[in-house]
Design an enzyme around this catalytic site. Structure first.
Site, mmCIF file in Angstrom:
data_model
loop_
_atom_site.group_PDB
_atom_site.id
_atom_site.type_symbol
_atom_site.label_atom_id
_atom_site.label_comp_id
_atom_site.label_asym_id
_atom_site.label_seq_id
_atom_site.Cartn_x
_atom_site.Cartn_y
_atom_site.Cartn_z
ATOM 1 N N ILE A 102 64.310 -7.456 28.483
ATOM 2 C CA ILE A 102 64.860 -7.223 29.667
ATOM 3 C C ILE A 102 64.635 -8.493 30.547
ATOM 4 O O ILE A 102 63.608 -8.770 30.743
ATOM 5 C CB ILE A 102 64.447 -5.871 30.322
ATOM 6 C CG1 ILE A 102 65.075 -4.813 29.422
ATOM 7 C CG2 ILE A 102 65.032 -5.889 31.792
ATOM 8 C CD1 ILE A 102 64.518 -3.685 29.867
ATOM 9 N N ASP A 147 92.634 -27.858 19.830
ATOM 10 C CA ASP A 147 91.795 -27.642 21.041
ATOM 11 C C ASP A 147 93.086 -27.922 22.087
ATOM 12 O O ASP A 147 93.847 -28.915 21.910
ATOM 13 C CB ASP A 147 90.779 -29.041 20.940
ATOM 14 C CG ASP A 147 89.863 -28.851 22.218
ATOM 15 O OD1 ASP A 147 90.198 -28.595 23.288
ATOM 16 O OD2 ASP A 147 88.618 -28.900 21.844
ATOM 17 N N ASN A 158 90.150 -23.544 18.287
ATOM 18 C CA ASN A 158 89.626 -24.587 17.708
ATOM 19 C C ASN A 158 88.240 -24.132 16.714
ATOM 20 O O ASN A 158 87.471 -24.684 16.193
ATOM 21 C CB ASN A 158 89.101 -25.754 18.583
ATOM 22 C CG ASN A 158 87.852 -25.237 19.497
ATOM 23 O OD1 ASN A 158 87.259 -24.144 19.531
ATOM 24 N ND2 ASN A 158 87.525 -26.131 20.618
ATOM 25 N N TYR A 205 79.428 -21.944 35.077
ATOM 26 C CA TYR A 205 80.417 -21.434 34.419
ATOM 27 C C TYR A 205 81.352 -20.616 35.497
ATOM 28 O O TYR A 205 82.528 -20.631 35.620
ATOM 29 C CB TYR A 205 80.039 -19.923 33.637
ATOM 30 C CG TYR A 205 81.075 -18.893 33.055
ATOM 31 C CD1 TYR A 205 81.928 -19.459 32.748
ATOM 32 C CD2 TYR A 205 80.702 -17.642 33.502
ATOM 33 C CE1 TYR A 205 82.997 -18.595 32.209
ATOM 34 C CE2 TYR A 205 81.592 -16.705 33.436
ATOM 35 C CZ TYR A 205 82.759 -17.127 32.560
ATOM 36 O OH TYR A 205 83.876 -16.181 32.371
HETATM 37 N N1 UDP Z 1 70.488 -9.220 29.633
HETATM 38 C C1 UDP Z 1 69.132 -8.791 29.154
HETATM 39 N N2 UDP Z 1 68.787 -9.179 27.958
HETATM 40 C C2 UDP Z 1 69.681 -9.711 27.025
HETATM 41 C C3 UDP Z 1 70.800 -10.040 27.458
HETATM 42 C C4 UDP Z 1 71.235 -9.798 28.773
HETATM 43 O O1 UDP Z 1 68.455 -8.307 30.161
HETATM 44 O O2 UDP Z 1 69.190 -10.177 25.862
HETATM 45 C C5 UDP Z 1 70.799 -8.809 31.175
HETATM 46 C C6 UDP Z 1 71.142 -10.030 31.880
HETATM 47 O O3 UDP Z 1 70.195 -10.637 32.469
HETATM 48 C C7 UDP Z 1 72.404 -9.527 32.890
HETATM 49 C C8 UDP Z 1 72.826 -8.314 31.952
HETATM 50 O O4 UDP Z 1 72.074 -8.067 30.967
HETATM 51 O O5 UDP Z 1 71.687 -8.992 34.043
HETATM 52 C C9 UDP Z 1 74.145 -8.731 31.364
HETATM 53 O O6 UDP Z 1 74.339 -10.043 30.914
HETATM 54 P P1 UDP Z 1 75.504 -10.596 29.912
HETATM 55 O O7 UDP Z 1 74.857 -11.779 29.187
HETATM 56 O O8 UDP Z 1 75.706 -9.441 28.751
HETATM 57 O O9 UDP Z 1 76.541 -10.689 30.817
HETATM 58 P P2 UDP Z 1 76.709 -11.738 31.942
HETATM 59 O O10 UDP Z 1 76.688 -10.368 33.190
HETATM 60 O O11 UDP Z 1 75.720 -12.668 32.058
HETATM 61 O O12 UDP Z 1 78.249 -11.894 31.806
#
Ligand code: UDP
Length: 330
Positions: free
Chosen positions: A208, A52, A33, A142
């Site tokens: 981070i 969709d 979609n 999710y």
């Molecule tokens: N993370 C971070 N800064 C960012 C994006 C992600 O520190 O800008 C950390 C996030 O808290 C997690 C890891 O990187 O521990 C992986 O996050 P991502 O969203 O890539 O994948 P997820 O594990 O949520 O599917």
């Protein structure tokens, strides 16, 4: 098995899936979609239907025009922090979408599906690495929506004989080595693209999310797997079902964990410069450590990832981001 429908084939994972299938000689139909995917990400040899999977008449029209042998389902929403803020959006799209799709598959006698699920079904795991049979206790909507999808598939197999393979991805990363497609999201939340965005625009600062987790350096540990290795696992899963394999679930990961700081340092090395960053608050819904035991996918499906080290995975991502700093079509 010749014609494969990729639901969500314009997204990050879906577009790589479509390239992988076409490179292997499959005939591919894409349904998307374009709510989060991009038209420019769709391989020119795939037949594209814009719509969709919650829309029954859209599916009926597509299934009437096409002779689909199997479905790869990748059109779920997948952003953990967004799911924490808007859980109903996730349950609506991810569950209603798959229910209507399965109803229409049954009507059109399509009895094979491979679908994306996630490490987030495990929540904060008791064992590392995580095996498929370990306890599932999602800590975000999710992951909960994906666990519910897995349950739906089980009962639909029982009732209608729709065979499924559920592939629980750990962290998908990297890009097609051609540099033609890669990771692009309107509101980027993922780690590697976010670091690269800052590398390309030093007025920004990388955040981070928390350095007080229960890990050696305090930042979250994740298991990164190359997007084309994920795609390859789907092809093997299709073959497994085709050969009479029973419905089952498999982890897809590298069996190795890297902390956010380690990924940040490796990315800085690849980019070749210091990237500004700060430590921010924890992000809601993030488990401390997720590392897969993916030996089952390796032994049962015969999956052998090509990308064995995280440096090479990040390098392919940088190849895409450095050539497409604003994503598709700009
Ligand atoms: N993370 C971070 N800064 C960012 C994006 C992600 O520190 O800008 C950390 C996030 O808290 C997690 C890891 O990187 O521990 C992986 O996050 P991502 O969203 O890539 O994948 P997820 O594990 O949520 O599917």
């Amino acid at each position: 098995m010749k014609t494969i429908l990729v639901a969500g084939g314009a997204g990050y994972i879906g577009s790589h899936m479509v390239y992988c299938l076409i490179e292997k000689g499959y005939d591919v139909v894409v349904a998307d979609n374009l709510s989060t995917g991009f038209h420019d990400a769709i391989h020119k040899d795939a037949r594209f239907y814009k719509g969709d999977t919650r829309d029954r008449s859209f599916l009926e029209n597509m299934f009437t025009q096409e002779s689909i042998d199997a479905v790869i389902h990748m059109d779920a929403f997948s952003i953990v922090p967004e799911s924490m803020k808007d859980p109903l959006k996730y349950f609506d799209n991810n569950l209603i979408g798959v229910i209507v799709l399965l109803e229409e598959m049954e009507k059109f006698n399509i009895h094979k599906i491979v679908f994306s699920t996630t490490a987030a079904v495990y929540g904060n795991p008791k064992n590392i690495p995580i095996s498929e049979d370990d306890e599932k206790n999602p800590i975000n909507p999710y992951g909960e929506s994906k666990l519910m999808m897995e349950s739906i598939m089980k009962w639909v197999d029982e009732a209608f004989g729709i065979k499924y393979v559920a592939l629980r991805y750990f962290n998908a990363a990297g890009a097609h080595p051609s540099g033609l497609i890669g990771e692009a999201h309107a509101n980027e939340t993922h780690l590697i693209p976010n670091i690269m965005k800052v590398a390309l625009d030093p007025t920004k600062e990388f955040q981070i999310f928390g350095d007080d987790y229960g890990t050696p350096d305090g930042t979250n540990i994740r298991d990164y797997v190359h997007i084309l290795d994920l795609a390859e696992a789907h092809v093997l899963a299709l073959q497994y079902i085709e050969n009479g394999g029973k419905s089952d679930s498999f982890n897809l990961g590298s069996n190795q964990g890297f902390s956010v700081k380690e990924i940040f340092d490796e990315t800085s090395n690849i980019v070749g410069k210091a990237i500004p960053y700060k430590i921010s608050n924890r992000r809601d819904g993030d488990p401390d450590i997720l590392i897969a035991d993916s030996s089952k996918a390796r032994s049962v499906l015969g999956w052998h990832p090509d990308y064995e080290n995280v440096h090479d995975i990040i390098q392919t991502a940088w190849n895409w981001h450095s050539k497409h700093p604003h994503g598709y079509g700009k």
